[in-house]
Design a protein around this motif. Structure first.
Motif, PDB file in Angstrom:
ATOM      1  N   GLU A 226       0.780  -1.202   0.138  1.00  0.00           N
ATOM      2  CA  GLU A 226      -0.004  -0.083  -0.142  1.00  0.00           C
ATOM      3  C   GLU A 226       0.940   1.127  -0.092  1.00  0.00           C
ATOM      4  OE1 GLU A 226      -3.601  -2.174   2.564  1.00  0.00           O
ATOM      5  OE2 GLU A 226      -2.790  -0.266   3.189  1.00  0.00           O
ATOM      6  N   LEU A 227       1.091   1.893  -1.060  1.00  0.00           N
ATOM      7  CA  LEU A 227       1.758   3.064  -1.256  1.00  0.00           C
ATOM      8  C   LEU A 227       1.042   4.262  -1.163  1.00  0.00           C
ATOM      9  CD1 LEU A 227       3.957   1.553  -4.302  1.00  0.00           C
ATOM     10  CD2 LEU A 227       4.609   1.533  -1.805  1.00  0.00           C
ATOM     11  N   TYR A 228      -0.302   4.100  -0.753  1.00  0.00           N
ATOM     12  CA  TYR A 228      -1.054   5.418  -0.913  1.00  0.00           C
ATOM     13  C   TYR A 228      -1.335   6.091   0.461  1.00  0.00           C
ATOM     14  CZ  TYR A 228      -4.416   1.572   0.237  1.00  0.00           C
ATOM     15  OH  TYR A 228      -5.186   0.513   0.783  1.00  0.00           O
ATOM     16  N   HIS A 229      -0.400   5.878   1.224  1.00  0.00           N
ATOM     17  CA  HIS A 229      -0.784   6.654   2.765  1.00  0.00           C
ATOM     18  C   HIS A 229      -0.376   7.955   2.840  1.00  0.00           C
ATOM     19  CE1 HIS A 229      -3.029   3.224   4.264  1.00  0.00           C
ATOM     20  NE2 HIS A 229      -1.949   2.487   3.782  1.00  0.00           N
ATOM     21  N   GLY A 230       0.306   8.681   1.598  1.00  0.00           N
ATOM     22  CA  GLY A 230       0.840  10.039   1.759  1.00  0.00           C
ATOM     23  C   GLY A 230      -0.420  10.932   1.491  1.00  0.00           C
ATOM     24  N   PRO A 231       0.052  12.154   1.503  1.00  0.00           N
ATOM     25  CA  PRO A 231      -1.131  13.337   1.523  1.00  0.00           C
ATOM     26  C   PRO A 231      -1.865  13.270   0.479  1.00  0.00           C
ATOM     27  CG  PRO A 231       1.268  13.970   1.678  1.00  0.00           C
ATOM     28  CD  PRO A 231       1.294  12.748   1.861  1.00  0.00           C
ATOM     29  N   THR A 232      -1.456  12.872  -0.653  1.00  0.00           N
ATOM     30  CA  THR A 232      -2.518  12.981  -1.932  1.00  0.00           C
ATOM     31  C   THR A 232      -2.925  11.644  -2.124  1.00  0.00           C
ATOM     32  OG1 THR A 232      -1.079  12.555  -3.661  1.00  0.00           O
ATOM     33  CG2 THR A 232      -1.463  15.008  -2.657  1.00  0.00           C
ATOM     34  N   LEU A 233      -2.836  10.503  -1.424  1.00  0.00           N
ATOM     35  CA  LEU A 233      -3.305   9.193  -1.673  1.00  0.00           C
ATOM     36  C   LEU A 233      -2.965   8.424  -2.907  1.00  0.00           C
ATOM     37  CD1 LEU A 233      -7.134  10.025  -0.951  1.00  0.00           C
ATOM     38  CD2 LEU A 233      -5.295   9.658   0.792  1.00  0.00           C
ATOM     39  N   ALA A 234      -2.008   8.844  -3.510  1.00  0.00           N
ATOM     40  CA  ALA A 234      -1.297   7.953  -4.418  1.00  0.00           C
ATOM     41  C   ALA A 234       0.206   7.855  -4.052  1.00  0.00           C
ATOM     42  CB  ALA A 234      -1.583   8.565  -5.736  1.00  0.00           C
ATOM     43  N   PHE A 235       0.595   6.736  -4.815  1.00  0.00           N
ATOM     44  CA  PHE A 235       2.100   6.372  -4.730  1.00  0.00           C
ATOM     45  C   PHE A 235       3.133   7.457  -4.813  1.00  0.00           C
ATOM     46  CE2 PHE A 235       5.055   5.438  -8.210  1.00  0.00           C
ATOM     47  CZ  PHE A 235       4.097   5.840  -9.246  1.00  0.00           C
ATOM     48  N   LYS A 236       2.649   8.593  -5.862  1.00  0.00           N
ATOM     49  CA  LYS A 236       3.781   9.531  -6.301  1.00  0.00           C
ATOM     50  C   LYS A 236       4.127  10.351  -4.919  1.00  0.00           C
ATOM     51  CE  LYS A 236       2.743   9.215 -11.163  1.00  0.00           C
ATOM     52  NZ  LYS A 236       1.641   8.362 -11.377  1.00  0.00           N
ATOM     53  N   ASP A 237       3.331  10.360  -4.029  1.00  0.00           N
ATOM     54  CA  ASP A 237       3.862  11.196  -2.683  1.00  0.00           C
ATOM     55  C   ASP A 237       5.049  10.717  -2.251  1.00  0.00           C
ATOM     56  OD1 ASP A 237       1.525  12.886  -2.710  1.00  0.00           O
ATOM     57  OD2 ASP A 237       0.399  11.316  -1.540  1.00  0.00           O
ATOM     58  N   VAL A 238       5.353   9.281  -2.454  1.00  0.00           N
ATOM     59  CA  VAL A 238       6.549   8.627  -1.857  1.00  0.00           C
ATOM     60  C   VAL A 238       7.770   9.188  -2.209  1.00  0.00           C
ATOM     61  CG1 VAL A 238       7.842   6.398  -1.398  1.00  0.00           C
ATOM     62  CG2 VAL A 238       5.297   6.243  -1.449  1.00  0.00           C
TER      63      VAL A 238
END
Ligand code: PLP
Length: 462
Positions: A102-114
């Motif tokens: 699950e790469l989507y726990h960043g501020p905008t909910l997609a892996f690109k936040d990582v």
């Protein structure tokens, strides 16, 4: 570390320069001169470490001592403090020996936040040190835009201009960008598709005079630092599942080839990766190329996984550079063929090298929905359509079921609620920090697909 261009004609740069430059001045992409390699013991020693500590170990050979180690550690800690899960990127089991990351726990909910949460901090750090300002121009098929805007909003060191294809991104995706109303954020809805957006951005980079005039920089996955930050989670996931004593396979929903290429790098750095599955939707240029060697641009077809509705896959050039042993002249040749005739062909020897590392398949819209349904029925878990493309391809191409298969889950289901609700009957809710997204005011401008209009707009709004 020194970085060299895939086209062999731009000067070698150091990390900070590559970070700020994005695309090389000869039109190529930057890559490190060599891959740092970890021994089995070094990888074993990463067991039990936090995500942040593994991130430091994996990335520091590319960054330090140019950026002092303690400063770099501080930037990593800050970047991942914005994530809403202690594990940063948790694994979740969806079947026997089968996982999603699950790469989507960043501020905008997609892996690109990582990658972008780190990139934003790196930009600020380096620009403050140099006393410089930059103009970021990017093209987004959806998720890059909001993640990039989030990571630089309010910065005194950067203006950001983000192009999205008008009407072709989801309401949630658009609103995540257009409801950020800081003065340094400029959203543009372009009359065209994502490839038109990307072509305009490339054209700006190739206009060296304009490029210097506005101190142009990129946050698209052509930026080396983004690819670099994505290597980390291949390590944390593989180690959690038994690496380096055991091989691990990954399936990656793919558009611009940045994410799955990061997995390839992890393998070059010593991680025991068995399979890397390139999972595309019906915009399948990459699965076609990896099967017959012909990279042929077609029409972009809108799908329920819009962040992968791409025909020109920029990061593929990096792989070409690797399979052609760093022969910049050969890459220039292939790219010239692409420009002239809309296609190039990889030689048989090079194609079989690519096939040693990658398996690929395309997933239809029906199969994507069927997979959302299967995963939901099996364990009550909602997955978004991009993730479903990855899981479906994994199930098709998984060779050895004793090797754990990890599908990268690249977006939160609430980013694509219509598709998920249609299949599961359950509307995935936005997390609390975004619950009022549809009440916020939007700010964006509409522009024609025209380079000079774009330049003028940028100059007027900087
Ligand atoms: C960007 C994106 C992808 C594709 O990643 P690439 O690195 O461009 O291959 C897949 N899924 C989602 C949700 C994305 O935002």
């Amino acid at each position: 570390m020194k970085y060299i261009s895939t086209r062999g004609e731009a000067p070698a740069l150091n990390f900070e320069e590559v970070l700020l430059t994005g695309l090389a001045r000869d039109g190529g992409l930057y890559l490190p001169e060599f891959w740092p390699v970890f021994s089995v013991d070094e990888i074993s020693a990463m067991r039990g470490l936090s995500y942040q500590d593994v991130a430091f170990k994996v990335m520091s050979p590319y960054v330090c001592p140019e950026i002092p180690e303690d400063d770099f550690k501080g930037l990593i800690d800050e970047a991942y403090s914005s994530f809403r899960h202690d594990a940063i990127v948790p694994l979740s089991q969806v079947g026997n020996n089968e996982w999603i990351l699950e790469l989507y726990h960043g501020p905008t909910l997609a892996f690109k936040d990582v990658a972008l949460q780190l990139l934003g901090r790196l930009f600020n750090y380096v620009l403050t040190k140099r006393g410089e300002k930059i103009t970021i121009v990017g093209a987004t098929s959806g998720d890059t835009g909001s993640a990039a805007i989030d990571c630089v909003q309010g910065s005194a060191r950067a203006d950001i201009f983000m192009l999205h294809p008008k009407g072709r991104v989801s309401d949630v995706q658009r609103r995540q960008m257009t409801t950020v109303i800081e003065d340094n954020v400029h959203n543009i809805a372009l009359e065209g598709d994502f490839d038109n957006c990307q072509a305009l951005v490339k054209a700006l980079f190739n206009d060296l005079e304009f490029r210097d005039q506005i101190n142009l920089s990129a946050v698209n996955s052509i930026n080396w630092a983004r690819v670099m930050a994505q290597i980390v989670y291949y390590f944390t996931a593989a180690i959690a599942l038994g690496a380096p004593d055991r091989k691990i396979s990954f399936s990656v929903p793919t558009g611009n080839f940045g994410d799955v290429y990061a997995g390839y790098i992890a393998k070059q750095m010593g991680l025991p990766v068995e399979q890397l599955v390139v999972a595309t939707n019906v915009n399948d240029i990459l699965s076609r190329t990896l099967s017959n060697g012909e990279y042929k641009v077609g029409e972009t077809i809108p799908t329920i996984s819009p962040s992968m509705d791409i025909q020109v896959s920029s990061n593929f050039e990096r792989l070409l550079f690797n399979i052609y042993d760093g022969d910049g002249a050969e890459i220039r040749n292939l790219m010239e063929n692409l420009k002239q005739g809309g296609l190039f062909t990889i030689s048989d020897a090079q194609l079989s090298r690519a096939k040693e590392s990658f398996d690929a398949t395309r997933v239809s819209e029906e199969d994507t929905k069927a997979t959302i349904d299967e995963v939901f029925r099996a364990g009550g878990k909602s997955i978004d359509p991009h993730t479903a493309v990855g899981v479906n391809a994994a199930r098709t191409l998984w060779r050895d079921k004793t090797t754990p298969m990890v599908s990268l889950s690249t977006a939160h289901p609430a980013k694509f609620p219509e598709a998920v609700k249609e299949v599961t009957g359950t509307h995935p809710d936005l997390p609390p920090h975004m619950a009022d997204l549809f009440e916020r005011e939007e700010k964006f401008d509409i522009l024609a697909n025209d380079l000079s209009a774009l330049k003028q707009y940028i100059l007027e709004n900087i």
